[in-house]
Motif scaffolding. Structure first.
Motif, PDB file in Angstrom:
ATOM      1  N   VAL A 139      48.629  39.198  33.759  1.00  0.00           N
ATOM      2  CA  VAL A 139      48.115  38.428  34.882  1.00  0.00           C
ATOM      3  C   VAL A 139      48.325  39.206  36.175  1.00  0.00           C
ATOM      4  O   VAL A 139      49.382  39.766  36.410  1.00  0.00           O
ATOM      5  N   ILE A 185      44.788  34.766  43.461  1.00  0.00           N
ATOM      6  CA  ILE A 185      44.342  35.084  42.101  1.00  0.00           C
ATOM      7  C   ILE A 185      43.348  34.038  41.617  1.00  0.00           C
ATOM      8  O   ILE A 185      42.309  34.368  41.044  1.00  0.00           O
ATOM      9  N   THR A 186      43.643  32.778  41.865  1.00  0.00           N
ATOM     10  CA  THR A 186      42.743  31.699  41.455  1.00  0.00           C
ATOM     11  C   THR A 186      41.400  31.852  42.154  1.00  0.00           C
ATOM     12  O   THR A 186      40.346  31.727  41.521  1.00  0.00           O
ATOM     13  N   LEU A 226      40.088  34.589  43.399  1.00  0.00           N
ATOM     14  CA  LEU A 226      39.439  35.781  42.855  1.00  0.00           C
ATOM     15  C   LEU A 226      38.795  35.472  41.511  1.00  0.00           C
ATOM     16  O   LEU A 226      37.661  35.871  41.246  1.00  0.00           O
ATOM     17  N   GLN A 227      39.481  34.718  40.661  1.00  0.00           N
ATOM     18  CA  GLN A 227      38.919  34.343  39.367  1.00  0.00           C
ATOM     19  C   GLN A 227      37.693  33.445  39.542  1.00  0.00           C
ATOM     20  O   GLN A 227      36.720  33.563  38.801  1.00  0.00           O
ATOM     21  N   GLU A 228      37.716  32.564  40.541  1.00  0.00           N
ATOM     22  CA  GLU A 228      36.554  31.715  40.826  1.00  0.00           C
ATOM     23  C   GLU A 228      35.360  32.571  41.250  1.00  0.00           C
ATOM     24  O   GLU A 228      34.228  32.324  40.819  1.00  0.00           O
ATOM     25  N   ILE A 279      34.823  35.740  40.515  1.00  0.00           N
ATOM     26  CA  ILE A 279      34.365  36.491  39.341  1.00  0.00           C
ATOM     27  C   ILE A 279      33.508  35.596  38.439  1.00  0.00           C
ATOM     28  O   ILE A 279      32.436  36.003  37.993  1.00  0.00           O
ATOM     29  N   THR A 280      33.975  34.382  38.202  1.00  0.00           N
ATOM     30  CA  THR A 280      33.228  33.447  37.355  1.00  0.00           C
ATOM     31  C   THR A 280      31.876  33.108  37.967  1.00  0.00           C
ATOM     32  O   THR A 280      30.856  33.083  37.275  1.00  0.00           O
ATOM     33  N   SER A 291      29.628  36.538  38.025  1.00  0.00           N
ATOM     34  CA  SER A 291      29.404  37.255  36.758  1.00  0.00           C
ATOM     35  C   SER A 291      27.964  37.212  36.262  1.00  0.00           C
ATOM     36  O   SER A 291      27.418  38.250  35.887  1.00  0.00           O
TER      37      SER A 291
END
Length: 72
Positions: A7, A51-52, A54-56, A58-59, A62
């Protein structure tokens, strides 16, 4: 390697780079489109773990990465 070791963390070099670029992008966006209300985005970013967020991003992006990479 455990999931925890895999992570990213808030002080990761790439996360810091993302943060700096996002701040520059939002400032530029506000300069180009002053009528655009980016306050909700900024508020969400400030209240969400990097991080959360950034993941949002990316999702969300994508499915569009190929198109984004081919156009300005």
């Amino acid at each position: 390697m455990t999931d925890q070791e895999n992570v990213m963390h808030d002080n990761c070099k790439n996360v810091i780079l993302f943060h700096n670029n996002l701040c520059k992008f939002l400032k530029s966006l506000k300069g180009v489109l002053p009528e655009l209300d980016i306050k909700p985005t900024v508020a969400h970013y400030k209240t969400t773990n990097r991080i959360t967020f950034l993941q949002e991003v990316i999702t969300t992006l994508s499915p569009h990465i190929k198109y984004i990479s081919e156009y300005d």
